[in-house]
Design a protein around this motif. Structure first.
Motif, mmCIF file in Angstrom:
data_model
loop_
_atom_site.group_PDB
_atom_site.id
_atom_site.type_symbol
_atom_site.label_atom_id
_atom_site.label_comp_id
_atom_site.label_asym_id
_atom_site.label_seq_id
_atom_site.Cartn_x
_atom_site.Cartn_y
_atom_site.Cartn_z
ATOM 1 N N THR A 252 -27.241 22.307 -15.040
ATOM 2 C CA THR A 252 -27.824 22.056 -13.718
ATOM 3 C C THR A 252 -28.213 20.587 -13.559
ATOM 4 O O THR A 252 -28.301 20.096 -12.427
ATOM 5 C CB THR A 252 -29.069 22.935 -13.495
ATOM 6 O OG1 THR A 252 -30.010 22.707 -14.553
ATOM 7 C CG2 THR A 252 -28.696 24.412 -13.469
ATOM 8 N N THR A 255 -26.024 18.415 -11.367
ATOM 9 C CA THR A 255 -26.094 18.487 -9.905
ATOM 10 C C THR A 255 -26.796 17.255 -9.332
ATOM 11 O O THR A 255 -26.741 17.022 -8.122
ATOM 12 C CB THR A 255 -26.816 19.757 -9.439
ATOM 13 O OG1 THR A 255 -28.169 19.741 -9.921
ATOM 14 C CG2 THR A 255 -26.120 21.011 -9.969
ATOM 15 N N SER A 256 -27.440 16.482 -10.187
ATOM 16 C CA SER A 256 -28.098 15.249 -9.751
ATOM 17 C C SER A 256 -27.157 14.047 -9.819
ATOM 18 O O SER A 256 -27.609 12.904 -9.681
ATOM 19 C CB SER A 256 -29.342 14.983 -10.605
ATOM 20 O OG SER A 256 -30.304 16.000 -10.427
ATOM 21 N N LEU A 280 -23.485 24.912 -11.999
ATOM 22 C CA LEU A 280 -22.841 23.766 -11.363
ATOM 23 C C LEU A 280 -22.662 23.942 -9.857
ATOM 24 O O LEU A 280 -22.043 23.096 -9.195
ATOM 25 C CB LEU A 280 -21.473 23.529 -11.991
ATOM 26 C CG LEU A 280 -21.469 23.115 -13.461
ATOM 27 C CD1 LEU A 280 -20.051 23.162 -14.023
ATOM 28 C CD2 LEU A 280 -22.040 21.686 -13.633
ATOM 29 N N GLY A 282 -24.461 23.421 -7.450
ATOM 30 C CA GLY A 282 -25.007 22.332 -6.640
ATOM 31 C C GLY A 282 -24.227 21.038 -6.697
ATOM 32 O O GLY A 282 -24.601 20.054 -6.046
ATOM 33 N N CYS A 283 -23.145 21.018 -7.478
ATOM 34 C CA CYS A 283 -22.313 19.802 -7.565
ATOM 35 C C CYS A 283 -21.338 19.792 -6.387
ATOM 36 O O CYS A 283 -20.174 20.209 -6.492
ATOM 37 C CB CYS A 283 -21.540 19.773 -8.888
ATOM 38 S SG CYS A 283 -22.580 19.589 -10.351
ATOM 39 N N THR A 284 -21.814 19.341 -5.256
ATOM 40 C CA THR A 284 -21.056 19.468 -4.014
ATOM 41 C C THR A 284 -19.805 18.600 -3.945
ATOM 42 O O THR A 284 -18.900 18.880 -3.166
ATOM 43 C CB THR A 284 -21.973 19.130 -2.805
ATOM 44 O OG1 THR A 284 -22.512 17.817 -3.003
ATOM 45 C CG2 THR A 284 -23.119 20.134 -2.716
#
Length: 289
Positions: A252, A255-256, A280, A282-284
């Motif tokens: 996670t 994702t940053s 993962l 949030g990994c746009t």
């Protein structure tokens, strides 16, 4: 004469080399020319005198058959088993237009490293599989850092491969401090681990990182992944194949990384695919996994 391909030319030695002195070459391929082992530093300097500011491509290999596969068109290359690479690079000196150097799988001498450090246009350096000569430096990274510091090079370097070398720890950090424009770094097969991740902040332009094929205990774990966003926030391509031992939940942290588009987790020990995908989510920007 602007380009010369004399690969494996029988009898091409010092006399033929010196005969090139009046040509302003942009490309010179002397791979497999066994006679060049006898060329002195002075003969190299004479031969390349008119090409120092124009030569962008120099290919050179040692005479041994095993080094033939180490030559790359479009760059200077050698396995550094001979004195030729150091003499050729030294002859080019500070006025050289050469921007890519490949020196693979040999022991790098201090003279060759120093010559690399003085190349003003150097943007890509590949020393995969190399080591420092015994007595010249404690490790390859230290040797290169000292050479770049002394020669004033490294500021334009955008690509660096240290794969399968002894790079790591404080020596690696010292080297990265000399390469602030670095965009691509390959430390696969080294001792790079969680403690080395913060040193990536010394290269604020970094967009591509490869950490893989590491020895037991190496690579990135939970702590290393947690440190990546702060150390290398611009990462677009992250290859951790065979170099990740983090728990799925620790992913996670990635994702940053807002620009992360390519991620390779192949060979990750005990990785659960389903849990990894959820972590993962949030990994746009991710386009390839």
């Amino acid at each position: 004469l602007a380009a010369l391909d004399a690969r494996a030319a029988p009898g091409f030695g010092p006399a033929q080399l010196v005969a090139l002195s009046s040509a302003s070459l942009t490309r010179l391929d002397l791979r497999g020319c066994e006679g060049l082992e006898a060329a002195t530093a002075g003969e190299w300097a004479t031969a390349l005198a008119s090409s120092r500011s124009t030569l962008a491509s120099l290919s050179l290999t040692a005479a041994s058959p095993n080094s033939a596969a180490l030559a790359f068109v479009g760059c200077f290359s050698d396995d550094d088993a001979s004195v030729a690479p150091g003499r050729a690079l030294a002859a080019l000196g500070r006025g050289a237009a050469l921007d890519r150097v490949v020196l693979r799988g040999g022991a790098l001498t201090a003279a060759t490293a120093a010559a690399v450090g003085r190349l003003p246009s150097l943007t890509s350096l590949d020393v995969a599989g190399c080591s420092s000569m015994p007595g010249d430096a404690p490790c390859l990274a230290s040797l290169l850092a000292a050479a770049l510091a002394a020669g004033g090079g490294g500021g334009r370097l955008t690509s660096l491969s240290l794969a399968h070398t002894d790079a790591g720890g404080a020596a690696l950090a010292a080297l990265l401090a000399r390469t602030p424009s670095l965009a691509t770094l390959n430390v696969a097969g080294t001792s790079f681990d969680d403690s080395d991740a913060p040193s990536l902040a010394l290269c604020p332009a970094l967009t591509s990182l490869r950490v893989g094929d590491v020895p037991p205990g190496g690579g990135l774990g939970d702590a290393g992944l947690a440190r990546l966003p702060a150390a290398a926030p611009g990462l677009v391509d992250l290859n951790l194949r065979g170099g990740c031992h983090a728990a799925p939940a620790a992913l996670t942290a990635l994702t940053s990384l807002p620009r992360l588009a390519r991620l390779d987790l192949g060979g990750a020990a005990g990785l659960d695919g389903g849990r990894a995908l959820r972590a993962l989510a949030g990994c746009t920007a991710l386009r390839r996994l």
